[in-house]
Every structure is written in C-alpha cells, then in structure tokens.
Design an enzyme around this catalytic site. Structure first.
Site, PDB file in Angstrom:
ATOM      1  N   ASP A  25       0.869  -1.258   0.076  1.00  0.00           N
ATOM      2  CA  ASP A  25       0.155   0.028   0.135  1.00  0.00           C
ATOM      3  C   ASP A  25       0.644   1.416  -0.003  1.00  0.00           C
ATOM      4  O   ASP A  25       0.535   2.053   0.745  1.00  0.00           O
ATOM      5  CB  ASP A  25      -1.010  -0.082   1.169  1.00  0.00           C
ATOM      6  CG  ASP A  25      -1.902  -1.396   1.377  1.00  0.00           C
ATOM      7  OD1 ASP A  25      -2.174  -1.755   0.263  1.00  0.00           O
ATOM      8  OD2 ASP A  25      -2.192  -1.846   2.328  1.00  0.00           O
ATOM      9  N   HIS A  53      -4.676  -1.637  -5.800  1.00  0.00           N
ATOM     10  CA  HIS A  53      -3.893  -0.727  -6.200  1.00  0.00           C
ATOM     11  C   HIS A  53      -4.861   0.453  -6.568  1.00  0.00           C
ATOM     12  O   HIS A  53      -5.803   0.323  -7.432  1.00  0.00           O
ATOM     13  CB  HIS A  53      -3.065  -1.157  -7.508  1.00  0.00           C
ATOM     14  CG  HIS A  53      -2.057  -2.049  -7.024  1.00  0.00           C
ATOM     15  ND1 HIS A  53      -1.192  -2.666  -7.807  1.00  0.00           N
ATOM     16  CD2 HIS A  53      -1.726  -2.417  -5.707  1.00  0.00           C
ATOM     17  CE1 HIS A  53      -0.525  -3.294  -7.235  1.00  0.00           C
ATOM     18  NE2 HIS A  53      -0.753  -3.361  -5.859  1.00  0.00           N
TER      19      HIS A  53
HETATM   20  P1  GDP Z   1      -0.624   0.454  -3.447  1.00  0.00           P
HETATM   21  O1  GDP Z   1      -1.403  -0.910  -3.084  1.00  0.00           O
HETATM   22  O2  GDP Z   1       0.606   0.525  -3.329  1.00  0.00           O
HETATM   23  O3  GDP Z   1      -1.146   0.679  -5.056  1.00  0.00           O
HETATM   24  O4  GDP Z   1      -1.385   1.465  -2.406  1.00  0.00           O
HETATM   25  P2  GDP Z   1      -2.999   1.640  -2.315  1.00  0.00           P
HETATM   26  O5  GDP Z   1      -3.633   2.094  -3.402  1.00  0.00           O
HETATM   27  O6  GDP Z   1      -3.565   0.389  -1.369  1.00  0.00           O
HETATM   28  O7  GDP Z   1      -2.914   2.754  -0.913  1.00  0.00           O
HETATM   29  C1  GDP Z   1      -2.345   3.934  -1.192  1.00  0.00           C
HETATM   30  C2  GDP Z   1      -3.247   5.054  -0.770  1.00  0.00           C
HETATM   31  O8  GDP Z   1      -2.818   6.279  -0.795  1.00  0.00           O
HETATM   32  C3  GDP Z   1      -4.331   5.082  -1.796  1.00  0.00           C
HETATM   33  O9  GDP Z   1      -5.700   5.582  -1.330  1.00  0.00           O
HETATM   34  C4  GDP Z   1      -3.901   6.319  -2.831  1.00  0.00           C
HETATM   35  O10 GDP Z   1      -4.912   7.071  -3.465  1.00  0.00           O
HETATM   36  C5  GDP Z   1      -3.198   7.087  -1.804  1.00  0.00           C
HETATM   37  N1  GDP Z   1      -2.158   7.913  -2.266  1.00  0.00           N
HETATM   38  C6  GDP Z   1      -1.149   7.665  -3.148  1.00  0.00           C
HETATM   39  N2  GDP Z   1      -0.235   8.771  -3.117  1.00  0.00           N
HETATM   40  C7  GDP Z   1      -0.756   9.498  -2.247  1.00  0.00           C
HETATM   41  C8  GDP Z   1      -0.295  10.687  -1.762  1.00  0.00           C
HETATM   42  O11 GDP Z   1       1.062  11.319  -1.961  1.00  0.00           O
HETATM   43  N3  GDP Z   1      -0.644  11.482  -0.737  1.00  0.00           N
HETATM   44  C9  GDP Z   1      -2.031  10.792  -0.116  1.00  0.00           C
HETATM   45  N4  GDP Z   1      -2.534  11.581   0.996  1.00  0.00           N
HETATM   46  N5  GDP Z   1      -2.601   9.756  -0.461  1.00  0.00           N
HETATM   47  C10 GDP Z   1      -1.769   9.118  -1.530  1.00  0.00           C
HETATM   48  P1  IMO Z   2      -0.619  -4.075  -2.194  1.00  0.00           P
HETATM   49  O1  IMO Z   2      -0.332  -4.654  -3.714  1.00  0.00           O
HETATM   50  C1  IMO Z   2      -0.870  -4.610   2.239  1.00  0.00           C
HETATM   51  C2  IMO Z   2      -0.521  -8.893   3.447  1.00  0.00           C
HETATM   52  C3  IMO Z   2      -1.790  -9.044   4.184  1.00  0.00           C
HETATM   53  C4  IMO Z   2      -1.440 -10.262   5.380  1.00  0.00           C
HETATM   54  C5  IMO Z   2      -0.205 -10.920   4.358  1.00  0.00           C
HETATM   55  C6  IMO Z   2      -0.733 -12.154   3.831  1.00  0.00           C
HETATM   56  O2  IMO Z   2      -2.117  -3.565  -2.149  1.00  0.00           O
HETATM   57  O3  IMO Z   2       0.270  -3.508  -1.646  1.00  0.00           O
HETATM   58  P2  IMO Z   2      -2.278 -12.856   1.815  1.00  0.00           P
HETATM   59  O4  IMO Z   2      -3.866 -12.803   1.549  1.00  0.00           O
HETATM   60  O5  IMO Z   2      -1.331 -12.439   0.655  1.00  0.00           O
HETATM   61  O6  IMO Z   2      -2.015 -14.366   2.185  1.00  0.00           O
HETATM   62  O7  IMO Z   2      -1.908 -12.115   3.182  1.00  0.00           O
HETATM   63  O8  IMO Z   2       0.161 -10.010   3.385  1.00  0.00           O
HETATM   64  N1  IMO Z   2      -0.922  -8.354   2.310  1.00  0.00           N
HETATM   65  C7  IMO Z   2      -0.894  -7.031   1.868  1.00  0.00           C
HETATM   66  N2  IMO Z   2      -0.896  -5.906   2.656  1.00  0.00           N
HETATM   67  N3  IMO Z   2      -0.978  -4.751   0.817  1.00  0.00           N
HETATM   68  C8  IMO Z   2      -0.955  -5.766   0.031  1.00  0.00           C
HETATM   69  O9  IMO Z   2      -1.028  -5.425  -1.362  1.00  0.00           O
HETATM   70  C9  IMO Z   2      -1.244  -6.826   0.535  1.00  0.00           C
HETATM   71  N4  IMO Z   2      -0.949  -8.109  -0.057  1.00  0.00           N
HETATM   72  C10 IMO Z   2      -0.983  -9.000   1.111  1.00  0.00           C
HETATM   73  O10 IMO Z   2      -2.504  -8.253   5.010  1.00  0.00           O
HETATM   74  O11 IMO Z   2      -0.616  -9.704   6.397  1.00  0.00           O
HETATM   75 MG    MG Z   3      -2.943  -1.711  -1.790  1.00  0.00          MG
END
Ligand code: GDP
Ligand code: IMO
Ligand code: MG
Length: 455
Positions: A25, A53
């Site tokens: 994340d 994502h």
């Molecule tokens: P990913 O799994 O790595 O793609 O990340 P996620 O989408 O799960 O979580 C990142 C969150 O942060 C999302 O809600 C994005 O819209 C948000 N986000 C990304 N970049 C920024 C930033 O620079 N500032 C803030 N406040 N939010 C951001």
């Molecule tokens: P993105 O791509 C955050 C974590 C789960 C758990 C561990 C194992 O959005 O960054 P699983 O379901 O894969 O067997 O869970 O890994 N986990 C993530 N945490 N972002 C993710 O993906 C994750 N994918 C798996 O929370 O701790």
């Molecule tokens: Mg994510």
C-alpha cells in the site's frame, strides 16, 4: 477515457519495475499510472486479488485488484503474467465494473494460460486455516494467524507447488479435462479436509465445474501464452512496466517470514512470474511511504500504537483498499528500506504520501536497531521472531506546519520537507525521483527528467 498526459515525448526504450519497499500500500498504483505513458505494456507478475492498487484520475477513483493499473490508459496492453494467481470471479467482476464506468477492456488485456486459478475452496480454506491459527494459541497466548486477506492466495500457491491438485487458467477452457480434474481434486481435498477437521463447506464437483466453465468462457478472449507474447513485444521494441503487487517485506523468501504473502513480490519474482529474464529490467523504482504501515500480523519495529499512529492513520486515511481494515502505522524504517532496495536492485525512489506528515512538529526515522543483548545493527532481520525483539533507534528531524498538497515542484516544498527528502536520499543512498503529495496525478513532484502530469 482520457489518456495519461505525462510527457509522452519522453519514451526511453527502458523496461521499468515498480516495486513496494515496505509492507504494501505504498502507492504503487499511482506510480504505475504515472509511468504508463513512458511504456507500452504493463505486466503483473505476482500475487492476486490480495492487492488493492488505487489510481485517481480527475474526480474518479479506481481500486484495482487483479487488472494491471495500465488498464486505465488507452494505449497500454496489460498482461496478467503466469506468476499471478487469478480468481476468475473477482476478475470478471472487476472487468464488468470498469466497462460500466466507460473503460475499454478488450484486446488491451492478456492473461497467461499458465497462471493458477483461485477456486472458491481456496478462499474457504484460507479463512478456515486463519481461524484455526487464531484459536490455536501459542505458549505465550498469542494469536498466530497471519491476518491474510482471505482471498485464497496461500492455498492456491500451495496447490501450485503440490501440483496434482492445481488448476491453471488454460484448464478452464477444456471442459472434459476440467470436469474430471475437479472431480479428482474434490475427492482428494474432501479426504484431506476431513482428516484436518477444517471447518469448510463440502465440495460439489459438478457445481464447481459448471461455475468454472462459465467464468472460463468469459475470460477466454484474453487468454494466451503470455511468455511468447511478452518476448514478441520486447523483440518489437516495446517497453515494459512491471507492476509489483504486495511488497518486498511480504516476499515469501525475503520478507518477515512467516508473516508474509505466498509469492515473490520483490523484483526477483519478475523473471519467474513473466518468463522474461532478469536482464530485461533496466530500472527499478522503489515505492515507499514517507512513514510506514502494515496490515495483518507480524513484527513492525517502528509501529506507533499511540496518538502518533492514530494521527498518521487519520491524515493518511490508512484503511485497506482490499479489506477495509485499519492499517497499523508508524515512523519510517530506513533499515528496512535499505534492505529491500538492495534485494530489488532499486535504482531510484518514489517517496509517497509526504503530505500526511505535515503539521507534525518532529519526525522520526529509524536508522538502526538495538538487539536484546544491547548491541546494534543497521542490517534488517527478515525473521519475524528475531525482528520482534529489536528496539528501533531514531534520528529526529524537524517537521513543517503548512499543508503541502498544493506543491507542484520540489522547490515548492517547505525547507524542512525538502530536508526530510534529502535526508532520505543520504540515508538510503539512492536518488528520490518522485515525491507524492496527494493521490492525484498532478500531486506528483518529479525530477526534471520526468515531465509533470495533468489530472
Ligand atoms: P498500492 O497498493 O501500493 O497501490 O497502494 P494503495 O492504493 O493500497 O494505497 C495507497 C493510498 O494512498 C491510496 O488511497 C492512494 O490513493 C493514496 N495515495 C497515493 N499517493 C498519495 C499521496 O501522495 N498522498 C496521499 N494523501 N494519498 C496518496
Ligand atoms: P498491495 O499490492 C498490504 C498482507 C496481508 C497479510 C499478508 C498475507 O495492495 O500493496 P495474503 O492474503 O497475501 O495471504 O496475506 O500479506 N498483504 C498485503 N498488505 N497490501 C497488499 O497488497 C497486501 N497483500 C498481502 O494483509 O498480512
Ligand atoms: Mg494496496
């Protein structure tokens, strides 16, 4: 759908990896979207619907789980590589939801016939096994569950390794073969579940086959041998963006085992998960938050289970994109980042969510760990038990009062924010190529080598 408007004149024929350097994340979806205009193909190589994502385009927010984030940009071909575990139910729902929102999903999507299939019983098994681990207290009375996303990821990869009871996407297109294979799987699994006394619903092979065949027909137009497809694309001079799911500290080999996911989420997973050799990766952009979060169980040395952690969670809206769970929050750990950058061969960094740290009077960065015997180390410990015993040692930097979400170039940032980023470059010994101050495309501060981006 408007295409990504980031300087399309800049099209190095480079293949780039985008990889998370923490526990997920970090903002990978945003960076993949930002970089798509410089590439022709976006490939997912690992994980499955455990990923979430987020891409924000204008006033629209998209949460992608299985589809590569390039699906929102018209010129990009998106590939789900052989290393991904595909839940066809989630995939079909995701495609339908995007089509309903006006996004094109047709010959811009390719799915590997060798990717493994997440079946309903994998999800049931994931949930039941987690419940068992939560109930089976260790000597110390701890909950030993991993805190998985319950998307069936572990059980599907386990079947892949077991071989006989696994299904691949190509199998969904062979009705007779599929029916007899699912009958065999149900026999074996039924006996196994009974022996393990796992609380999972009974299996109905005919129903499972009928459902799988319907889903197979839905995804059939996209299914191909992506290994040859990717090599052909490369030979034709196309540039490829590898979209890592999950993150390096969750890597099955190099993460905080056993509190990890079940695939190689580091860049080391790219060759196996796509069929392209490692030498194809010209550049690896490591994605990191300006602080740190984690979802699920496992050690997190810099975690702040206090007002600071709560403040980061609220300012960053740190709630899971896939499961909605509150994320655990804490200070940045550069011991971990130096380690994951090393494993992933990172060539530059993207520092995300810097805006979340505004208004903190001081900011802490963990630069080394103190071990139980009093000695110190600047080396990460990819073992959950030993890592849980370290004490983080912090360097403290001054914060900044003003909000920074309106900044558009690095020079717009307050002096202390610039210093924070500069200090990261010194500590991690890598250049910061991108600084992100909000979820939108325009809230991306880039080095002059990358053109800015419009929403
Ligand atoms: P990913 O799994 O790595 O793609 O990340 P996620 O989408 O799960 O979580 C990142 C969150 O942060 C999302 O809600 C994005 O819209 C948000 N986000 C990304 N970049 C920024 C930033 O620079 N500032 C803030 N406040 N939010 C951001
Ligand atoms: P993105 O791509 C955050 C974590 C789960 C758990 C561990 C194992 O959005 O960054 P699983 O379901 O894969 O067997 O869970 O890994 N986990 C993530 N945490 N972002 C993710 O993906 C994750 N994918 C798996 O929370 O701790
Ligand atoms: Mg994510």
């Amino acid at each position: 759908m408007a295409d990504n408007q980031c300087g399309s004149d800049l099209r190095p024929s480079q293949n780039t990896a985008v990889v998370g350097l923490q526990w997920g994340d970090e903002g990978k979806g945003k960076v993949v979207d930002f970089l798509t205009s410089r590439h022709d193909v976006v490939v997912r190589y690992n994980g499955g619907a455990n990923a979430g994502h987020t891409v924000v385009i204008g006033d629209q927010r998209y949460a992608l789980h299985l589809l590569p984030s390039g699906i929102l940009s018209e010129h990009i071909v998106n590939v789900i590589g052989n290393g991904v575990v595909v839940d066809p139910e989630v995939l079909v729902d995701e495609i339908d939801a995007l089509v309903d929102r006006g996004i094109t999903v047709s010959d811009n999507l390719r799915i590997s016939d060798r990717a493994h299939v997440v079946m309903p019983y994998h999800k049931d098994h994931d949930a039941a096994f987690e419940a068992l681990l939560a109930g089976a207290k260790s000597a110390g009375g701890d909950d030993r569950s991993i805190g998985t996303t319950k998307r069936g990821i572990g059980p599907t990869y386990a079947d892949k390794v077991l071989r006989s009871t696994a299904l691949r996407v190509g199998d969904l297109l062979k009705p007779d073969y599929l029916r007899s294979k699912i009958r065999m799987i149900c026999d074996v699994r039924g006996a196994e579940m009974q022996a393990l006394k796992l609380d999972v619903p009974p299996l109905n092979p005919e129903k499972l086959t009928d459902q799988a065949l319907v889903l197979g027909q839905r995804i059939q137009p996209y299914v191909t041998d992506t290994v040859y497809w990717l090599h052909d694309a490369r030979n034709a001079g196309k540039s490829i963006l590898f979209e890592g799911a999950n993150a390096c500290l969750l890597d099955i080999d190099h993460g905080t085992y056993p509190f990890v996911t079940s695939s190689n989420c580091s860049t080391l997973g790219i060759p196996a998960g796509t069929g392209l050799p490692g030498k194809c990766i010209d550049k690896a952009v490591g994605i990191m938050k300006a602080y740190c979060t984690r979802v699920g169980g496992g050690p997190f040395p810099t975690e702040q289970t206090n007002a600071t952690g709560d403040r980061i969670r609220e300012r960053g809206q740190e709630y899971g994109t896939t499961t909605g769970r509150p994320r655990r929050c804490g200070w940045l750990d550069v011991v971990a980042i130096r380690y994951t950058s090393m494993i992933c061969g990172v060539t530059s960094l993207a520092v995300m969510l810097l805006d979340v740290l505004s208004t903190f009077s001081e900011l802490k960065i963990c630069t080394y760990y103190r071990l139980p015997d009093g000695s110190t180390t600047d080396r990460f410990i990819p073992d959950a038990d030993r890592l849980s015993q370290v004490e983080p040692v912090y360097e403290t930097l001054p914060g900044w009062d003003e909000e920074i979400d309106e900044a558009r170039i690095r020079d717009d940032l307050p002096e202390n924010a610039q210093q924070y980023v500069h200090r990261l470059e010194e500590l991690i010994e890598l250049p910061v190529e991108i600084v992100s101050v909000g979820p939108k495309r325009s809230q991306t501060l880039v080095n002059p080598s990358l053109a800015p981006c419009q929403d």
